[in-house]
Motif scaffolding. Structure first.
Motif, PDB file in Angstrom:
ATOM      1  N   ASP A  90      28.391   3.233 -35.602  1.00  0.00           N
ATOM      2  CA  ASP A  90      28.933   4.580 -35.779  1.00  0.00           C
ATOM      3  C   ASP A  90      29.773   5.017 -34.588  1.00  0.00           C
ATOM      4  O   ASP A  90      30.765   5.724 -34.759  1.00  0.00           O
ATOM      5  CB  ASP A  90      27.783   5.593 -35.956  1.00  0.00           C
ATOM      6  CG  ASP A  90      27.077   5.428 -37.287  1.00  0.00           C
ATOM      7  OD1 ASP A  90      27.669   5.767 -38.307  1.00  0.00           O
ATOM      8  OD2 ASP A  90      25.937   4.950 -37.284  1.00  0.00           O
ATOM      9  N   ASN A  91      29.372   4.637 -33.392  1.00  0.00           N
ATOM     10  CA  ASN A  91      29.979   5.255 -32.213  1.00  0.00           C
ATOM     11  C   ASN A  91      30.473   4.246 -31.186  1.00  0.00           C
ATOM     12  O   ASN A  91      30.492   4.528 -29.988  1.00  0.00           O
ATOM     13  CB  ASN A  91      28.979   6.212 -31.561  1.00  0.00           C
ATOM     14  CG  ASN A  91      27.805   5.476 -30.913  1.00  0.00           C
ATOM     15  OD1 ASN A  91      27.511   4.340 -31.262  1.00  0.00           O
ATOM     16  ND2 ASN A  91      27.145   6.134 -29.981  1.00  0.00           N
ATOM     17  N   SER A 115      14.579  -0.006 -39.441  1.00  0.00           N
ATOM     18  CA  SER A 115      15.780  -0.576 -40.042  1.00  0.00           C
ATOM     19  C   SER A 115      16.771  -0.968 -38.949  1.00  0.00           C
ATOM     20  O   SER A 115      16.878  -0.308 -37.912  1.00  0.00           O
ATOM     21  CB  SER A 115      16.429   0.442 -40.987  1.00  0.00           C
ATOM     22  OG  SER A 115      17.427  -0.154 -41.772  1.00  0.00           O
ATOM     23  N   ALA A 116      17.494  -2.054 -39.182  1.00  0.00           N
ATOM     24  CA  ALA A 116      18.430  -2.592 -38.196  1.00  0.00           C
ATOM     25  C   ALA A 116      19.426  -1.527 -37.740  1.00  0.00           C
ATOM     26  O   ALA A 116      19.848  -0.668 -38.515  1.00  0.00           O
ATOM     27  CB  ALA A 116      19.179  -3.785 -38.781  1.00  0.00           C
ATOM     28  N   VAL A 117      19.806  -1.616 -36.461  1.00  0.00           N
ATOM     29  CA  VAL A 117      20.695  -0.604 -35.896  1.00  0.00           C
ATOM     30  C   VAL A 117      21.635  -1.251 -34.875  1.00  0.00           C
ATOM     31  O   VAL A 117      21.282  -2.205 -34.195  1.00  0.00           O
ATOM     32  CB  VAL A 117      19.876   0.537 -35.241  1.00  0.00           C
ATOM     33  CG1 VAL A 117      19.026   0.017 -34.105  1.00  0.00           C
ATOM     34  CG2 VAL A 117      20.747   1.684 -34.770  1.00  0.00           C
ATOM     35  N   ASN A 118      22.832  -0.713 -34.808  1.00  0.00           N
ATOM     36  CA  ASN A 118      23.822  -1.119 -33.809  1.00  0.00           C
ATOM     37  C   ASN A 118      24.441   0.174 -33.299  1.00  0.00           C
ATOM     38  O   ASN A 118      25.246   0.802 -33.989  1.00  0.00           O
ATOM     39  CB  ASN A 118      24.872  -2.025 -34.452  1.00  0.00           C
ATOM     40  CG  ASN A 118      25.869  -2.576 -33.457  1.00  0.00           C
ATOM     41  OD1 ASN A 118      26.624  -1.835 -32.846  1.00  0.00           O
ATOM     42  ND2 ASN A 118      25.901  -3.892 -33.304  1.00  0.00           N
ATOM     43  N   TYR A 119      24.075   0.577 -32.085  1.00  0.00           N
ATOM     44  CA  TYR A 119      24.431   1.921 -31.615  1.00  0.00           C
ATOM     45  C   TYR A 119      24.387   1.962 -30.092  1.00  0.00           C
ATOM     46  O   TYR A 119      23.506   1.368 -29.473  1.00  0.00           O
ATOM     47  CB  TYR A 119      23.443   2.932 -32.204  1.00  0.00           C
ATOM     48  CG  TYR A 119      23.744   4.378 -31.906  1.00  0.00           C
ATOM     49  CD1 TYR A 119      24.512   5.150 -32.773  1.00  0.00           C
ATOM     50  CD2 TYR A 119      23.237   4.996 -30.757  1.00  0.00           C
ATOM     51  CE1 TYR A 119      24.774   6.478 -32.506  1.00  0.00           C
ATOM     52  CE2 TYR A 119      23.512   6.330 -30.490  1.00  0.00           C
ATOM     53  CZ  TYR A 119      24.286   7.070 -31.361  1.00  0.00           C
ATOM     54  OH  TYR A 119      24.558   8.387 -31.100  1.00  0.00           O
ATOM     55  N   ASP A 120      25.320   2.689 -29.498  1.00  0.00           N
ATOM     56  CA  ASP A 120      25.339   2.911 -28.047  1.00  0.00           C
ATOM     57  C   ASP A 120      24.797   4.306 -27.747  1.00  0.00           C
ATOM     58  O   ASP A 120      25.442   5.318 -28.079  1.00  0.00           O
ATOM     59  CB  ASP A 120      26.762   2.792 -27.501  1.00  0.00           C
ATOM     60  CG  ASP A 120      27.279   1.364 -27.505  1.00  0.00           C
ATOM     61  OD1 ASP A 120      26.513   0.459 -27.892  1.00  0.00           O
ATOM     62  OD2 ASP A 120      28.450   1.160 -27.141  1.00  0.00           O
ATOM     63  N   VAL A 121      23.622   4.376 -27.131  1.00  0.00           N
ATOM     64  CA  VAL A 121      23.097   5.658 -26.666  1.00  0.00           C
ATOM     65  C   VAL A 121      23.853   6.017 -25.391  1.00  0.00           C
ATOM     66  O   VAL A 121      23.794   5.285 -24.399  1.00  0.00           O
ATOM     67  CB  VAL A 121      21.587   5.574 -26.388  1.00  0.00           C
ATOM     68  CG1 VAL A 121      21.063   6.912 -25.879  1.00  0.00           C
ATOM     69  CG2 VAL A 121      20.829   5.140 -27.637  1.00  0.00           C
ATOM     70  N   PRO A 122      24.610   7.127 -25.380  1.00  0.00           N
ATOM     71  CA  PRO A 122      25.462   7.432 -24.227  1.00  0.00           C
ATOM     72  C   PRO A 122      24.667   7.643 -22.936  1.00  0.00           C
ATOM     73  O   PRO A 122      23.498   8.012 -22.959  1.00  0.00           O
ATOM     74  CB  PRO A 122      26.167   8.733 -24.655  1.00  0.00           C
ATOM     75  CG  PRO A 122      26.078   8.751 -26.144  1.00  0.00           C
ATOM     76  CD  PRO A 122      24.776   8.093 -26.476  1.00  0.00           C
ATOM     77  N   ALA A 123      25.320   7.410 -21.825  1.00  0.00           N
ATOM     78  CA  ALA A 123      24.718   7.702 -20.533  1.00  0.00           C
ATOM     79  C   ALA A 123      24.309   9.170 -20.482  1.00  0.00           C
ATOM     80  O   ALA A 123      25.036  10.051 -20.953  1.00  0.00           O
ATOM     81  CB  ALA A 123      25.710   7.400 -19.411  1.00  0.00           C
ATOM     82  N   GLY A 124      23.150   9.442 -19.904  1.00  0.00           N
ATOM     83  CA  GLY A 124      22.663  10.814 -19.813  1.00  0.00           C
ATOM     84  C   GLY A 124      21.922  11.294 -21.035  1.00  0.00           C
ATOM     85  O   GLY A 124      21.409  12.414 -21.051  1.00  0.00           O
ATOM     86  N   ARG A 176      20.846  -3.082 -30.207  1.00  0.00           N
ATOM     87  CA  ARG A 176      21.407  -4.107 -31.089  1.00  0.00           C
ATOM     88  C   ARG A 176      20.290  -4.903 -31.763  1.00  0.00           C
ATOM     89  O   ARG A 176      19.642  -5.737 -31.137  1.00  0.00           O
ATOM     90  CB  ARG A 176      22.291  -5.087 -30.308  1.00  0.00           C
ATOM     91  CG  ARG A 176      23.470  -4.473 -29.566  1.00  0.00           C
ATOM     92  CD  ARG A 176      24.547  -4.015 -30.553  1.00  0.00           C
ATOM     93  NE  ARG A 176      25.756  -3.585 -29.868  1.00  0.00           N
ATOM     94  CZ  ARG A 176      25.970  -2.367 -29.403  1.00  0.00           C
ATOM     95  NH1 ARG A 176      25.013  -1.454 -29.529  1.00  0.00           N
ATOM     96  NH2 ARG A 176      27.113  -2.055 -28.817  1.00  0.00           N
ATOM     97  N   GLY A 177      20.050  -4.634 -33.036  1.00  0.00           N
ATOM     98  CA  GLY A 177      19.071  -5.434 -33.754  1.00  0.00           C
ATOM     99  C   GLY A 177      18.041  -4.590 -34.475  1.00  0.00           C
ATOM    100  O   GLY A 177      18.333  -3.496 -34.967  1.00  0.00           O
ATOM    101  N   ILE A 178      16.807  -5.097 -34.546  1.00  0.00           N
ATOM    102  CA  ILE A 178      15.741  -4.457 -35.318  1.00  0.00           C
ATOM    103  C   ILE A 178      14.648  -3.979 -34.357  1.00  0.00           C
ATOM    104  O   ILE A 178      13.850  -4.792 -33.860  1.00  0.00           O
ATOM    105  CB  ILE A 178      15.152  -5.436 -36.353  1.00  0.00           C
ATOM    106  CG1 ILE A 178      16.248  -5.888 -37.339  1.00  0.00           C
ATOM    107  CG2 ILE A 178      13.986  -4.801 -37.101  1.00  0.00           C
ATOM    108  CD1 ILE A 178      15.809  -6.950 -38.319  1.00  0.00           C
TER     109      ILE A 178
END
Length: 521
Positions: A320-321, A476-485, A420-422
């Motif tokens: 998503d991001n 459920s599998a996910v591909n996402y960058d949790v932002p800094a902070g 990245r992954g499950i």
């Protein structure tokens, strides 16, 4: 308990909109170079309604057969069929048995549907300029499942594109012993409105919803699972393209990763934001769409011999991001697994620390049968929005009732956390009833309380004993960058409107030693 009657109105609205979208006409520009005709195709003892879109010029062409989606009919793919025909394909789309004007009763991708698909291929070879050595099958949802299953039973299918399909129907119905309420309700509603359910389907749906005869329902679903016939698919060696959405509430993507890893055929896996059949929706309308671009590129490579088409041996992941990523294997996206222990809930804010080694000596009791604002939302709609907005479903975390849920928040890192992954959650429970339910949610929490839902999953347990137990749950599998902070945040409660639960009052108590295992890059 969570009111569920409103779900029916939501899914009915979605179904009506989907039927109208599926009926959209294709581009007029293709008409000059293609021909379109509506035909009756003799299936296995029934007549199947269909249409054929083919190049107007004489010749021999690769052909692709499209079974329509659950609840839709053969006009669903007209826009894509006209585009493909203009590019040199014969496209035959048909309405599977039991739907709309096709004969027979719904077989739910069973043996009769497999026989029908082979009959459609027979007819295509005999009645169109199709090259019998260059045949493919594709579809969305129900049509996707029929296509992949068909490749196990008919060696003539040399390429498959499975869009928003399933590989394990047992997992789709009963993942972590939890029945899916809204998705099964929508499937049943569609069958009643525009289909002719068989006695077998009616029995299976009734047993599923009543949670009875579970082994029988599972065996019925196993017969309709491509994973059951993996060896046959590998032996037939069709080129298999699998495309799905991260938030698919019908066919969660974990099953696809496992199946993909065991395929030995030419293969490719793609995951994008959205919910079931959302990522490919604009393409059905005839608009530019990268799912359909990849699909036609797959057939170009394996039915036309175009080496510039969609490449095999790749896992394409579009979060998503963040920027899209391509990997050589599903496991390649994960560099390591980071363990986050669940800590004691603080008295002053009702939140525990997520991080460090799992600590002991604490407990958190959750009342059963009470929901919170942390939930999976509405089938198709909640996750579907992210396909167009690029933003995950959001809640304001302070609104999560700490008397009904456990909340654990991680410290805020100075660099982005690449999930990245499950993810997997291990929960130690004490004093539990013999049956019960929990739902775990993983959020990206910003500095002012907005929490974006990254992934979630339910789990039920059903035993003959009460007392302590441990629960291991794959989200459920996910591909996402949790932002800094931002803070990675875990919420656990006992009810979600997407699922049936097994609660019977009382409380469920989470204890020390529990943790989250997070796959990261």
């Amino acid at each position: 308990m969570v009111p569920r009657r409103s779900t029916l109105f939501a899914v009915l609205s979605v179904l009506a909109a989907t039927v109208l979208i599926g009926a959209a006409p294709g581009p007029a520009a293709a008409a000059a170079t293609t021909t379109t005709r509506f035909v009756d195709i003799p299936g296995d003892g029934v007549t199947l309604k269909a249409n054929v879109v083919a190049p107007a010029a004489t010749g021999s062409y690769p052909a692709v057969v499209f079974p329509s989606s659950w609840g839709l009919n053969d006009i669903e793919y007209l826009a894509q069929a006209q585009s493909m025909a203009a590019d040199g394909y014969v496209v035959v789309s048909y309405t599977p048995r039991g739907w709309w004007a096709s004969g027979g009763e719904i077989d739910t991708a069973g043996p009769k549907d497999m026989a029908d698909l082979s009959k459609v291929l027979d007819w295509t070879i005999a009645n169109t300029p199709a090259d019998p050595a260059r045949l493919g099958a594709a579809g969305v949802s129900y049509g996707a499942g029929i296509s992949l299953l068909g490749a196990a039973f008919d060696k003539r299918i040399r390429a498959v594109a499975m869009l928003s399909g399933w590989t394990d129907l047992v997992y789709s119905l009963y993942s972590d012993q939890t029945r899916h309420l809204q998705s099964s309700g929508l499937l049943s509603l569609a069958a009643q409105l525009v289909g002719k359910p068989s006695a077998e389907l009616s029995t299976m749906l009734g047993d599923f919803m009543a949670n009875r005869n579970v082994p029988k329902v599972m065996e019925w679903a196993k017969v309709r699972s491509p994973a059951t016939y993996l060896d046959q698919i590998n032996a037939n060696a069709p080129a298999v393209l699998i495309q799905n959405a991260w938030g698919d509430t019908f066919f969660p993507p974990n099953q696809l990763a496992d199946f993909y890893g065991k395929l030995s055929t030419p293969k490719r896996l793609e995951l994008r934001p959205g919910d079931h059949a959302i990522a490919e929706l604009t393409g059905i309308l005839g608009l530019p769409n990268d799912v359909w671009t990849s699909t036609t590129g797959w057939f170009d490579r394996y039915l036309k011999g175009d080496t510039g088409g969609t490449k095999p041996g790749q896992v394409y992941l579009k979060p998503d991001n963040a920027a899209a990523e391509t990997w050589s294997a599903w496991s390649a996206q994960t560099t390591s697994t980071k363990r986050y222990g669940l800590g004691e809930i603080r008295w002053y804010d009702g939140t525990g620390l997520l991080g460090g080694s799992p600590s002991t000596g604490w407990s958190k009791s959750l009342p059963n049968d009470y929901d919170t604002v942390a939930n999976g939302g509405v089938v198709l709609l909640t996750n579907g929005i992210s396909a167009f907005t690029g933003r995950r479903p959001t809640i304001w975390l302070p609104f999560v009732d700490r008397n009904r849920a456990g909340v654990w928040a991680a410290e805020r890192p100075s660099t982005a956390l690449k999930v990245r992954g499950i993810p997997k959650v291990h929960l130690n429970l004490t004093g539990t009833a013999a049956t019960g339910s929990l739902v775990a949610y993983l959020y990206d929490l910003d500095s002012v309380g907005n929490a974006d839902l990254l992934t979630h999953a339910p789990v039920n347990w059903q035993s003959t004993t009460t007392g302590s137990r441990s629960i291991d749950l794959s989200l459920s599998a996910v591909n996402y960058d949790v932002p800094a902070g931002h803070s990675l945040t875990l919420v656990v409660d006992t009810v979600d409107p997407l699922y049936y639960d097994a609660n019977s009052g009382g409380t469920t108590t989470i204890t020390g030693g529990s943790y989250l295992d997070l796959p990261v890059k």
